[in-house]
Design an enzyme around this catalytic site. Structure first.
Site, PDB file in Angstrom:
ATOM      1  CG  HIS A  60      23.687  59.619  26.190  1.00  0.00           C
ATOM      2  ND1 HIS A  60      25.037  59.635  25.920  1.00  0.00           N
ATOM      3  CD2 HIS A  60      23.061  59.358  25.008  1.00  0.00           C
ATOM      4  CE1 HIS A  60      25.226  59.392  24.632  1.00  0.00           C
ATOM      5  NE2 HIS A  60      24.037  59.212  24.058  1.00  0.00           N
ATOM      6  CB  THR A 132      43.103   7.140  16.604  1.00  0.00           C
ATOM      7  OG1 THR A 132      43.208   5.723  16.451  1.00  0.00           O
ATOM      8  CG2 THR A 132      44.338   7.797  15.987  1.00  0.00           C
ATOM      9  CG  HIS A 133      38.524   6.333  17.408  1.00  0.00           C
ATOM     10  ND1 HIS A 133      37.399   6.979  16.955  1.00  0.00           N
ATOM     11  CD2 HIS A 133      39.243   6.022  16.293  1.00  0.00           C
ATOM     12  CE1 HIS A 133      37.416   7.055  15.642  1.00  0.00           C
ATOM     13  NE2 HIS A 133      38.525   6.490  15.210  1.00  0.00           N
ATOM     14  CB  SER A 255      38.766  20.401  50.958  1.00  0.00           C
ATOM     15  OG  SER A 255      37.576  19.758  50.516  1.00  0.00           O
ATOM     16  CE  LYS A 260      40.897  13.638  43.595  1.00  0.00           C
ATOM     17  NZ  LYS A 260      40.495  12.856  42.403  1.00  0.00           N
ATOM     18  CD  GLU A 267      39.691  19.219  36.153  1.00  0.00           C
ATOM     19  OE1 GLU A 267      39.515  18.001  36.117  1.00  0.00           O
ATOM     20  OE2 GLU A 267      39.638  19.871  37.221  1.00  0.00           O
TER      21      GLU A 267
END
Length: 432
Positions: A60, A132-133, A255, A260, A267
């Protein structure tokens, strides 16, 4: 934030509640003041290691904590934890942790909001295409987009503040909340000392709808950050490339592929939003406890409450960094807008034809016919329209100049920024 939710932070909070309760007992004349003074002189938060060691016997944690503190005390230690049950201490100390952690989150929102407002003002007139969309719709400005983020952050802040106030309650009402072993005045005095409000009617625990509201507010705020981060991710795609995350000379995006530059912080924000939303779901599950309490909420709460605060604190910090250093390619925004051959003015052309007296459906079909050809054959929409006899006989060159006027399409941007400035000044918003 890590300090607040550490074992050491929790144990310090437990001791603070116990001492406040003792001060209350002194005020009502039930415990000798000199004994409490002696307890205050010697009691310090026990180490997490010592509490864990005792807990291996007691099974406890709060009882182990009480024993660990009592080791530091003399005969006056008999008053420690007097009249209280475990949840009196645990729930009231949790409220203290929530309030302290909440202040850090509010500061984080304020910092993020200030950064968004600054970048919005910087790009008030930076023309971009509204989608939009995912498809080109009409022109807007990047600053206008960011102004919307600012208002959403402010709403998230307001929800957070309300939820923090709802959880600013303590409970020292005994085993089933009936004050059978404790004077209600002790609760009032202890909560006053701790900066909390007594829960008007509790059971053995503070009702968990309060905590569910808080976790829901955190989840909504995290989801707003995810919405903003998702927009940045879309605008970062190679085919769009309207914005980029800050990228230092020594950074590596991959890597394997030296070229990149990935939107990894955006993200990361999106991923952590899932963690905070999951915590809100647990908060809702924790509301329906059995009778005056069970402990099905306790194990889950020990995970999700700290995790939600820690994750959102980090998300706010990274979001502020992301917006502050966001690279905005205004020239690319303009090229992307132009890539749909002027079709973003189709609505303005429709309105002009209606104003000229043409029926809406007929006007719509005329515009749609030329728009389809511009899209499929990659032709200039204005050029097609100006050579369409059914349109040119109704709209002269001056009228078409007005239709295809980019500045006119975003002429009301100052209205949005008047409202934004009112928000920053905490005035009543225009057209609220």
């Amino acid at each position: 934030m890590a300090r607040i939710w550490s074992e050491e932070g929790k144990l310090a909070g437990w001791l603070e509640v116990e001492l406040a309760a003792l001060d209350g007992w002194v005020e009502v004349g039930a415990v000798p003041a000199e004994d409490v003074s002696a307890i205050r002189a010697h009691a310090v938060p026990p180490s997490a290691e010592r509490v864990a060691e005792i807990e291996r016997t007691t099974d406890h944690d709060l009882a182990a904590f009480v024993d660990a503190v009592a080791e530091q005390l003399g005969p006056e230690g008999r008053w420690f934890h007097y009249g209280l049950t475990s949840s009196d201490v645990v729930d009231t100390a949790l409220a203290l942790q929530i309030q302290e952690a909440g202040r850090l989150l509010v500061e984080g929102v304020d910092g993020a909001l200030a950064t968004v407002v600054r970048r919005a003002e910087e790009h008030r007139q930076t023309i971009t295409v509204g989608r939009t969309h995912g498809v080109h719709a009409e022109p807007t400005t990047f600053g206008w987009k960011l102004a919307g983020w600012a208002f959403e952050l402010d709403r998230g802040r307001a929800r957070l503040v309300r939820a923090l106030e709802a959880t600013r309650v303590g409970k020292l009402a005994g085993t089933v909340g009936t004050y059978a072993g404790v004077d209600p005045e002790v609760e009032r005095l202890a909560c006053l000392e701790l900066g909390l409000e007594p829960d008007p009617v509790s059971t053995q625990v503070v009702a968990r709808d309060r905590h569910a509201e808080l976790l829901s507010a955190l989840a909504l705020l995290a989801t707003s950050l995810e919405r903003f981060a998702t927009e940045i991710r879309h605008l970062t795609r190679t085919e769009v490339r309207e914005v980029e995350e800050p990228f230092g000379k020594e950074m590596k995006g991959s890597s394997a592929m030296p070229h990149k530059r990935n939107p990894k912080v955006a993200e990361r924000i999106c991923g952590l939003a899932r963690v905070v939303r999951a915590a809100a779901a647990v908060g809702l599950e924790n509301v329906p406890l059995w009778h005056e309490r069970d402990i099905s909420h306790s194990s889950a709460e020990r995970v999700v409450v700290p995790d939600a605060f820690l994750a959102l604190d980090y998300m706010l910090d990274r979001f502020r960094w992301l917006v502050d250093g966001l690279v905005v390619h205004a020239d690319r925004m303009r090229r992307n807008l132009d890539s749909s051959h002027g079709l973003v003015f189709s609505h303005r052309l429709l309105l002009a034809l209606v104003e000229s007296g043409l029926g809406r459906d007929e006007a719509y079909r005329l515009v749609q016919r030329d728009a389809a050809r511009a899209w499929e054959e990659e032709l200039d929409f204005r050029d097609l329209v100006s050579r369409d006899p059914e349109i040119s006989r109704r709209l002269d060159r001056a009228a078409l100049d007005g239709v295809f006027d980019l500045d006119a399409a975003v002429r009301h941007v100052d209205t949005a920024f008047e409202r934004l400035h009112a928000l920053v000044r905490k005035e009543e918003a225009v057209h609220a």
